[in-house]
Design a protein around this motif. Structure first.
Motif, PDB file in Angstrom:
ATOM      1  N   PHE A 178       0.919  -1.290   0.014  1.00 58.82           N
ATOM      2  CA  PHE A 178      -0.039  -0.014   0.011  1.00 58.82           C
ATOM      3  C   PHE A 178       0.837   1.253   0.215  1.00 58.82           C
ATOM      4  CE2 PHE A 178       1.226  -0.934   4.252  1.00 58.82           C
ATOM      5  CZ  PHE A 178       1.495   0.757   4.786  1.00 58.82           C
ATOM      6  N   GLU A 181       5.017   6.126  -0.960  1.00 61.41           N
ATOM      7  CA  GLU A 181       5.970   7.231  -1.072  1.00 61.41           C
ATOM      8  C   GLU A 181       7.013   6.910  -1.629  1.00 61.41           C
ATOM      9  OE1 GLU A 181       5.023   7.145   2.597  1.00 61.41           O
ATOM     10  OE2 GLU A 181       3.800   9.060   2.784  1.00 61.41           O
TER      11      GLU A 181
ATOM     12  N   ASN B 148      -0.234   2.299   7.517  1.00 58.87           N
ATOM     13  CA  ASN B 148      -0.209   3.711   7.328  1.00 58.87           C
ATOM     14  C   ASN B 148       0.985   4.135   6.846  1.00 58.87           C
ATOM     15  OD1 ASN B 148      -2.010   3.579  10.289  1.00 58.87           O
ATOM     16  ND2 ASN B 148      -2.571   4.929   8.521  1.00 58.87           N
ATOM     17  N   THR B 149       0.764   5.291   5.744  1.00 57.91           N
ATOM     18  CA  THR B 149       1.832   5.895   4.921  1.00 57.91           C
ATOM     19  C   THR B 149       2.682   6.754   5.849  1.00 57.91           C
ATOM     20  OG1 THR B 149       0.550   7.785   4.460  1.00 57.91           O
ATOM     21  CG2 THR B 149       0.196   5.862   2.960  1.00 57.91           C
ATOM     22  N   LEU B 150       3.831   6.857   5.377  1.00 62.56           N
ATOM     23  CA  LEU B 150       4.755   7.891   6.272  1.00 62.56           C
ATOM     24  C   LEU B 150       4.195   9.251   6.398  1.00 62.56           C
ATOM     25  CD1 LEU B 150       8.078   7.072   4.747  1.00 62.56           C
ATOM     26  CD2 LEU B 150       7.035   5.953   6.663  1.00 62.56           C
ATOM     27  N   ASN B 151       3.404   9.669   5.292  1.00 62.88           N
ATOM     28  CA  ASN B 151       2.626  10.942   5.568  1.00 62.88           C
ATOM     29  C   ASN B 151       1.637  10.805   6.617  1.00 62.88           C
ATOM     30  OD1 ASN B 151       1.909  13.900   4.871  1.00 62.88           O
ATOM     31  ND2 ASN B 151      -0.284  12.626   4.058  1.00 62.88           N
ATOM     32  N   GLU B 152       0.750   9.775   6.724  1.00 63.00           N
ATOM     33  CA  GLU B 152       0.049   9.689   7.804  1.00 63.00           C
ATOM     34  C   GLU B 152       0.517   9.576   9.164  1.00 63.00           C
ATOM     35  OE1 GLU B 152      -3.472   7.292   5.152  1.00 63.00           O
ATOM     36  OE2 GLU B 152      -1.970   6.158   6.284  1.00 63.00           O
ATOM     37  N   MET B 155       1.553  13.253  10.083  1.00 63.36           N
ATOM     38  CA  MET B 155       0.121  13.783  10.268  1.00 63.36           C
ATOM     39  C   MET B 155      -0.413  13.493  12.052  1.00 63.36           C
ATOM     40  SD  MET B 155      -0.899  16.107   8.383  1.00 63.36           S
ATOM     41  CE  MET B 155       0.805  16.467   8.442  1.00 63.36           C
ATOM     42  N   MET B 197      11.851  13.892   5.462  1.00 72.14           N
ATOM     43  CA  MET B 197      10.462  14.467   5.560  1.00 72.14           C
ATOM     44  C   MET B 197      10.504  15.337   6.749  1.00 72.14           C
ATOM     45  SD  MET B 197       8.582  11.191   4.188  1.00 72.14           S
ATOM     46  CE  MET B 197       6.735  11.972   3.890  1.00 72.14           C
TER      47      MET B 197
ATOM     48  N   THR C  71      -7.162  12.884   8.939  1.00 72.64           N
ATOM     49  CA  THR C  71      -5.763  12.556   8.947  1.00 72.64           C
ATOM     50  C   THR C  71      -4.815  13.824   9.488  1.00 72.64           C
ATOM     51  OG1 THR C  71      -6.088  10.938   7.230  1.00 72.64           O
ATOM     52  CG2 THR C  71      -3.798  11.695   7.194  1.00 72.64           C
ATOM     53  N   PRO C  73      -4.579  17.542  11.303  1.00 71.79           N
ATOM     54  CA  PRO C  73      -5.286  18.248  12.418  1.00 71.79           C
ATOM     55  C   PRO C  73      -5.841  19.603  11.816  1.00 71.79           C
ATOM     56  CG  PRO C  73      -2.850  18.261  12.782  1.00 71.79           C
ATOM     57  CD  PRO C  73      -3.177  17.172  11.695  1.00 71.79           C
ATOM     58  N   ARG C 176      -7.009  -1.419   2.661  1.00 72.95           N
ATOM     59  CA  ARG C 176      -5.986  -0.959   1.782  1.00 72.95           C
ATOM     60  C   ARG C 176      -5.076  -2.072   1.201  1.00 72.95           C
ATOM     61  NH1 ARG C 176      -3.109   4.175   4.577  1.00 72.95           N
ATOM     62  NH2 ARG C 176      -4.796   5.320   3.943  1.00 72.95           N
TER      63      ARG C 176
END
Lengths: 270, 270, 270, 270
Positions: A178, A181, B148-152, B155, B197, C71, C73, C176
Motif C-alpha cells: 500500500f 511514497e 499507514n503511509t509515512l505521511n499519515e 500527520m 521529511m 488525517t 489536524p 488498503r
C-alpha cells in the motif's frame, strides 16, 4: 516427479552455501559481489564510460538492459541484439563479466556469450523460460516478483535446479504494498530468511526497489548489514537524460563513494 | 486552524534535527538510543532481572508493557497500574528511564512519572489520545500503524506538535503486506525517507516487525545502517515462558552480543 | 477470562442471526437497512434537506458525522456537540433514527440520545473505547480497519459482546491494497465469509471504499447480491461544495434511483 | 511507436463496446457469457461429463487446463497436447467453444484449433507471449496479475491490440492482499472501473479468487450485479478427487442452481 520430491533449493537438501562463479568472480559463500551499470544500454560511449567508471570504483560485474520489459508497448524496449553487442564491447574494455535480462526462450541463442542471464520480476513465474534456463546450464539471476512470497521465489528457482542447473542467484528488488511514497517496499528481511531457507546466494537491488537515487545508499548499506551476498545498482553517467529509470540512477562518483562505504561496513561486520 | 497550516513536523518548518532528552538520555541529532526489555511486565523479579541485564549490556532505556492492547479480549492484557509500579522499581534499581504504552486518555494520570509514553500501532490514528498527549508535554514514542503511509504517520505526530509538544519519537515497526513468512514486513526505507521529511528522531522495532528472534539481529543491524536513531528490542530472561511474544524475544546474552555489533557498526559508519 | 473462552461473536456460540433493532428499524436476520446521509453534518438546512430527501426515497436511517477523525489536524473536524443537535432535529423532522461516529470515551455522555454509535476504521482496535461501548449497551456500527482481517474485526466486536452488549453491526468499508485507481479496495467476499463466521449483521459502505460517486451504484448492487444486510451511503444535496468527501457523495436523485434498483435486486434474489 | 501513442484499449480511442465473438457466442456489448469447466483436463470421461453437464445448465463455453503453470515443478502440470485433444472431443460432443491456457510461444501451433487462448495471472506481463498472441489474431482471455493495477492490465492488453488483434477479453481473478481468510481478494470494483476505462469485455473468475466453493455463488452474483460481461467458473464432477483446485470447484448441480440465479439477476438488472 512427485509432489513430495525433496526441494533442491533447500538447506536440508544442500547444507553448504552455493557459490556461483563467473569468469573468476564468486558470489555467495562469503564472497560479496558489486554489480553496477545503467538500466538500459543506450550507446557504445555510454556503456563503456559507465563500465570504466564502475570498474575503477571496484565493481565486480557490469549490468545493462538490452531487452527491456516495459509496462507500455510504446516505451523504449531496449536495443536488443545490438545492446548485447555493446555489452560485450564494454566487457572487452574492462574485463567485467556482464549481466543482462532475457525475456523469452526464442532469444536464448543470442545470450550464448552472456555471463549471467537475468530473469526480471515480471517473469519470475514464467516457468517455460525457467525450465529452458535450467537446461542451458548458464548462471541465472532470478528476481523476486512484485507480489511473491519467498517460498514462491524458491519454487521458481526449483524449476531451474530441477532441470539441471544450480547456478542461481536470488535477488530481492522490492515488493508491492500500500505504501506510495517510494516505488516499492524493499523487503530486507528476505535476506536473513532466505539465508535460513536456501543455500543459494541472495543479492539486493535497492535502485529498482526505491526508484529514488537518494534512498539507494542507505538501503544498500542496510542490505549489506542484513547479510546480502551482493548488490545490484543502477549507475548512469547522465541520469537526467537516461532513456529509462534516471531518477534512481547514481552518478559514477556517487557510486564510488557508496562502494567505499560498503567495503568499510563489510569489514566492520566480520 | 486551516488546511494550509504549515506542517510543524516538516523539515521546511524546522530544519534542525529534534533531540528528545529524558533523564539525560538523548535520542536524535546523532545520539543513538538502545531501548530494551520484555514485551510485558510480569513480575518484579522478571523486570528487574531483565533491566539489570540490558543495563549491563549498555542499554539506554528500559521498555515493558503494562497496558497491552491484545487482539482478543481473552488474552493477557497486562498488569496495568501494578505493572507501572514494577517498571518504576526497575528504574530505581538501574537508573534506566522507562518507556511503556498508554492506550487511553483516562489512564494519563497514572503515567505522570513515566519517562516516555508509547502509542502503539493500533492507536496511531486515535486522535483524541494524540491531542491529549500533545497537551501533556511528555515525551511520546509514536509507532507507525500497520497500513499507514509515512505521511499519515507524520500527520499523527502533527496532532501532538500542534497541541504544544514536540517531544515525539517516530518508530517503524513493520507493515502489513501479502508476505506471510514473517509477522510483518519491516519497511526500512521509512528511515531515510522520514529523515528527509521530518526533523523528528526515528527508531526501529525489529522484534514486533519480524516476530522471530533469529531475524532480529540482522534486521537491527540493517536498521542502524539505514540511519536509525535507535532500536527498541524485546529481551526476556525466559522467552519460552513469556506471557506474550516469547518467539521474538532475545535472551540477555543474545542482546549483549547484538549491542556490541551495533556499536561496532555505528563506529564504521561515522 | 481465559484464552479458550468461547467466542460470543461466533456462529457456534450463537447459531441464529442477531437482529439489531432501533426505533422499530431492524437490521439483520433477513431485514435489510438503507442508511444514507452526508459525510459531515454542516448546517441545519443541509442535514434536514438531505434527511427529507433520503426519507422520501425510502431510507431507513440517517447518517452524518459530527466528530470527524481526519488525517490532518488542520482539516475540518466536524461540528461536535452542535452537529449532534442538528442530527436530532433532522430525526425529529423525518422520524429517521440517526447513526454517527464516536471517537472517544469522554464524549459518551453526549451520545446518550444517539441511536447507533459508529466506530470508524481508525478506531477498530481502540479497545478502551470498545469496552466502554460494550458497557453502554447502545447499538454499535463497527467498521473494519483498513488492514484488518475478518478475524480481527470479530475479535474487536468480541470486546463489545464480552462487556455485555450484543447490539453490534459489522461494516465492510474497503481495505488498503497496492491498487491505486480507487481510494480503497472494497472486499465484498467479507460479506459471505462473515455470514459463515458470525451471527452479527453485516453491512457495506461503498462510498468510503471507492471514493468515487460513479462507482457507488454498481458496488452497492454487488454488495446486495453478495448478501449484505444493508448499505451505508453518502448523500449530499450539493456534493461540489461538501466540507468533506464530496467526490464520493450521491446527489439525492441518484440515491433515489439506486434505492429503487436495490429493491428490485433484492426481490429477484428471494 | 512513441510514448504518446494513443491507447488502443481506451474508451477515447474506441468509444463503442468491443464484442468478441467465437463460434457464434458473443461476449461484451450487452452479451453475457458463462464459461464453465474443470481446473485441469484429466480424462476423456471427466471432461466430456463436465462439458455435458454445464451445457445442459446453459453454459456458453467450456474451460479446462491442459498446460498448467504450477508454483512447484513437482506438482501435476497438465496433460499438455493430449489435454488439448480431449478438449476438442468435448467440444465435438457438446458444441461448446473451448477456452484453455497457453504458457509459451513455442506451443502456439498446437493451439491453432483452440477457440479462446487464456493468458494466466503469472504471465500477464510476459510481453513476448502477448506480442505473439497479438500477431496470431486469435481471441485472448487475459487475466489480471496478482498485484497489477488496472492500468497495467490495460497496458498488457495494449501489447495485443498494438500487434493487430483486438479480440481481447479481460478477467478479474482476485488480487493479493494482507487478507488471509480466502486465497485472494476479489476486486469487483475493477468491473465498473474497467467499463469506464476500456471498450474491451470484462469477466470475473470467483473460483480462483476465493479458492472456496461456498464463496463462489455469492461472489458470482455480486460480479453480475457489478456489471460483468461474463463469469468463468470451475466445475468438476468429483471435486474431492480433482487433480487440482478441488476445494473451489462447484458440482454440476451447484453450477446449474447458480446459473439459474444469474439469469434471474440479469433480468432484474435490465
Amino acid at each position: 516427479m512427485t509432489k513430495d520430491h525433496p526441494r533442491m533449493t533447500s538447506r536440508e537438501y544442500h547444507p553448504e552455501d552455493t557459490v556461483v562463479e563467473v569468469r573468476g568472480v564468486r558470489i555467495g559463500g562469503g564472497s560479496f559481489a558489486m554489480i553496477a551499470g545503467p538500466c538500459s544500454v543506450e550507446t557504445e560511449a555510454q556503456i563503456v564510460t559507465v563500465a570504466r567508471a564502475v570498474k575503477a570504483a571496484g565493481a565486480d560485474l557490469l549490468r545493462g538492459g538490452a531487452y527491456k520489459p516495459r509496462t507500455s508497448p510504446y516505451e523504449f524496449q531496449g536495443l536488443h541484439e545490438k545492446g548485447l553487442d555493446l555489452l560485450k564491447i564494454a566487457r572487452e574494455e574492462t574485463g567485467l563479466p556482464i549481466v543482462t535480462e532475457i525475456t523469452g526462450i526464442a532469444d536464448l541463442p543470442l545470450f550464448e556469450d552472456i555471463d549471467i542471464l537475468q530473469v526480471g520480476a515480471r517473469n519470475m513465474q514464467n516457468y517455460d523460460l525457467l525450465r529452458e534456463l535450467g537446461r542451458s546450464g548458464k548462471p541465472v539471476l532470478l528476481k523476486r516478483g512484485l507480489a511473491n512470497t519467498l517460498n514462491e521465489l524458491l519454487m521458481s528457482a526449483e524449476y531451474i535446479l530441477a532441470n539441471g542447473n544450480d547456478r542461481v542467484i536470488l535477488c530481492e528488488r522490492g515488493i508491492r504494498t500500500f505504501s506510495d511514497e517510494l516505488r516499492n517496499t524493499l523487503d530486507l528481511s528476505a535476506v536473513p530468511m532466505l539465508r535460513e531457507m536456501t543455500h543459494l546466494p541472495v543479492i539486493v537491488d535497492p535502485s529498482h526497489a526505491t526508484g529514488n537515487a537518494r534512498m539507494v545508499p542507505p538501503m544498500a548499506l542496510a542490505a549489506v548489514a542484513a547479510g546480502a551476498d551482493g548488490l545490484i545498482l543502477q549507475v548512469h553517467n547522465d541520469p537526467d537524460h537516461a532513456l529509462s529509470d534516471g531518477a534512481e540512477s547514481l552518478r559514477p562518483e556517487e557510486y564510488a563513494a557508496l562502494a567505499k562505504q560498503v567495503r568499510k561496513l563489510r569489514k566492520a561486520l566480520l
